[in-house]
Write a protein that holds these residues in place. Structure first.
Motif, PDB file in Angstrom:
ATOM      1  N   GLU A 200       0.850  -1.178   0.000  1.00  0.00           N
ATOM      2  CA  GLU A 200       0.000   0.000   0.000  1.00  0.00           C
ATOM      3  C   GLU A 200       0.893   1.237   0.000  1.00  0.00           C
ATOM      4  O   GLU A 200       1.902   1.295   0.691  1.00  0.00           O
ATOM      5  N   THR A 201       0.538   2.218  -0.817  1.00  0.00           N
ATOM      6  CA  THR A 201       1.363   3.409  -0.994  1.00  0.00           C
ATOM      7  C   THR A 201       0.464   4.643  -1.012  1.00  0.00           C
ATOM      8  O   THR A 201      -0.642   4.597  -1.561  1.00  0.00           O
ATOM      9  N   TRP A 202       0.951   5.731  -0.440  1.00  0.00           N
ATOM     10  CA  TRP A 202       0.198   6.969  -0.412  1.00  0.00           C
ATOM     11  C   TRP A 202       1.111   8.139  -0.712  1.00  0.00           C
ATOM     12  O   TRP A 202       2.296   8.103  -0.402  1.00  0.00           O
ATOM     13  N   LEU A 203       0.532   9.179  -1.261  1.00  0.00           N
ATOM     14  CA  LEU A 203       1.215  10.458  -1.359  1.00  0.00           C
ATOM     15  C   LEU A 203       1.027  11.169  -0.015  1.00  0.00           C
ATOM     16  O   LEU A 203       0.046  10.904   0.698  1.00  0.00           O
ATOM     17  N   PRO A 204       1.929  12.067   0.358  1.00  0.00           N
ATOM     18  CA  PRO A 204       1.795  12.746   1.664  1.00  0.00           C
ATOM     19  C   PRO A 204       0.428  13.398   1.863  1.00  0.00           C
ATOM     20  O   PRO A 204      -0.130  13.343   2.955  1.00  0.00           O
ATOM     21  N   SER A 205      -0.122  13.965   0.813  1.00  0.00           N
ATOM     22  CA  SER A 205      -1.419  14.639   0.940  1.00  0.00           C
ATOM     23  C   SER A 205      -2.571  13.674   1.188  1.00  0.00           C
ATOM     24  O   SER A 205      -3.653  14.084   1.585  1.00  0.00           O
ATOM     25  N   MET A 206      -2.349  12.389   0.992  1.00  0.00           N
ATOM     26  CA  MET A 206      -3.403  11.382   1.139  1.00  0.00           C
ATOM     27  C   MET A 206      -3.395  10.712   2.515  1.00  0.00           C
ATOM     28  O   MET A 206      -4.338  10.007   2.862  1.00  0.00           O
ATOM     29  N   ILE A 207      -2.359  10.917   3.272  1.00  0.00           N
ATOM     30  CA  ILE A 207      -2.213  10.182   4.533  1.00  0.00           C
ATOM     31  C   ILE A 207      -3.162  10.745   5.589  1.00  0.00           C
ATOM     32  O   ILE A 207      -3.166  11.938   5.867  1.00  0.00           O
ATOM     33  N   GLN A 208      -3.968   9.838   6.131  1.00  0.00           N
ATOM     34  CA  GLN A 208      -4.854  10.167   7.246  1.00  0.00           C
ATOM     35  C   GLN A 208      -4.454   9.244   8.391  1.00  0.00           C
ATOM     36  O   GLN A 208      -4.342   8.040   8.210  1.00  0.00           O
ATOM     37  N   SER A 209      -4.271   9.783   9.566  1.00  0.00           N
ATOM     38  CA  SER A 209      -3.736   8.992  10.676  1.00  0.00           C
ATOM     39  C   SER A 209      -4.556   7.741  10.955  1.00  0.00           C
ATOM     40  O   SER A 209      -4.019   6.707  11.325  1.00  0.00           O
ATOM     41  N   GLU A 210      -5.883   7.772  10.762  1.00  0.00           N
ATOM     42  CA  GLU A 210      -6.683   6.583  11.037  1.00  0.00           C
ATOM     43  C   GLU A 210      -6.521   5.504   9.948  1.00  0.00           C
ATOM     44  O   GLU A 210      -6.846   4.358  10.162  1.00  0.00           O
ATOM     45  N   ARG A 211      -5.982   5.865   8.807  1.00  0.00           N
ATOM     46  CA  ARG A 211      -5.837   4.913   7.711  1.00  0.00           C
ATOM     47  C   ARG A 211      -4.465   4.239   7.704  1.00  0.00           C
ATOM     48  O   ARG A 211      -4.314   3.114   7.262  1.00  0.00           O
TER      49      ARG A 211
END
Length: 160
Positions: free
Chosen positions: A139-150
């Motif tokens: 699983e990969t995210w961009l910084p703007s997509m990171i939500q602490s609960e996810r």
């Protein structure tokens, strides 16, 4: 197909003579017995082991130099190189752009096209490529997509 004793040597130019990768390519070419090879190695520095493993050695400017591609083209022309194997990733984009110029000299560039390199050089694009094709990938995210609960810890952070 001609028998090996009737064939002339295949002239191969390998970049990054000072790298372990170049030395491994040379060893692989020397170990095979399907065709004779004449190996040209190039590097920015005279001080490297790969220069002694090939048949010829030449210094070239670094990939960031405006003369990088033209110097390699000249060596390929003069030495009649039929195959160019780049091994230093900083060279890839510049060489991919010049693929047609090498081809016109009769030298095949062993390198993926610019579109493939662009995807592989960007972790987010690589992730999207794998996901679109159903390949398993972390699983990969961009910084703007990171939500602490996810996001679950532990995790690894790297620049794109």
């Amino acid at each position: 197909m001609e028998s090996p004793e009737n064939q002339s040597a295949l002239t191969v130019l390998i970049t990054g003579a000072g790298t372990v990768t170049c030395q491994s390519v040379i060893k692989g070419l020397r170990a095979q017995d399907e065709f004779d090879v004449e190996i040209i190695t190039v590097d920015m520095s005279h001080d490297n082991a790969g220069r002694y493993l090939g048949d010829h050695f030449e210094t070239i400017p670094g990939a960031s130099s405006p003369a990088f591609v033209s110097e390699l083209l000249e060596i390929c022309r003069r030495r009649k190189a039929e195959l160019l194997i780049p091994v230093v990733d900083y060279e890839f984009a510049r060489l991919a752009e010049a693929d047609e110029q090498f081809s016109q000299l009769g030298c095949r560039l062993v390198l993926s096209g610019a579109d493939v390199l662009d995807t592989c050089d960007d972790k987010w694009k690589t992730y999207q490529f794998f996901r679109e094709r159903g390949a398993r990938t972390p699983e990969t995210w961009l910084p703007s997509m990171i939500q602490s609960e996810r996001v679950q810890y532990p995790l690894c952070l790297t620049p794109r």
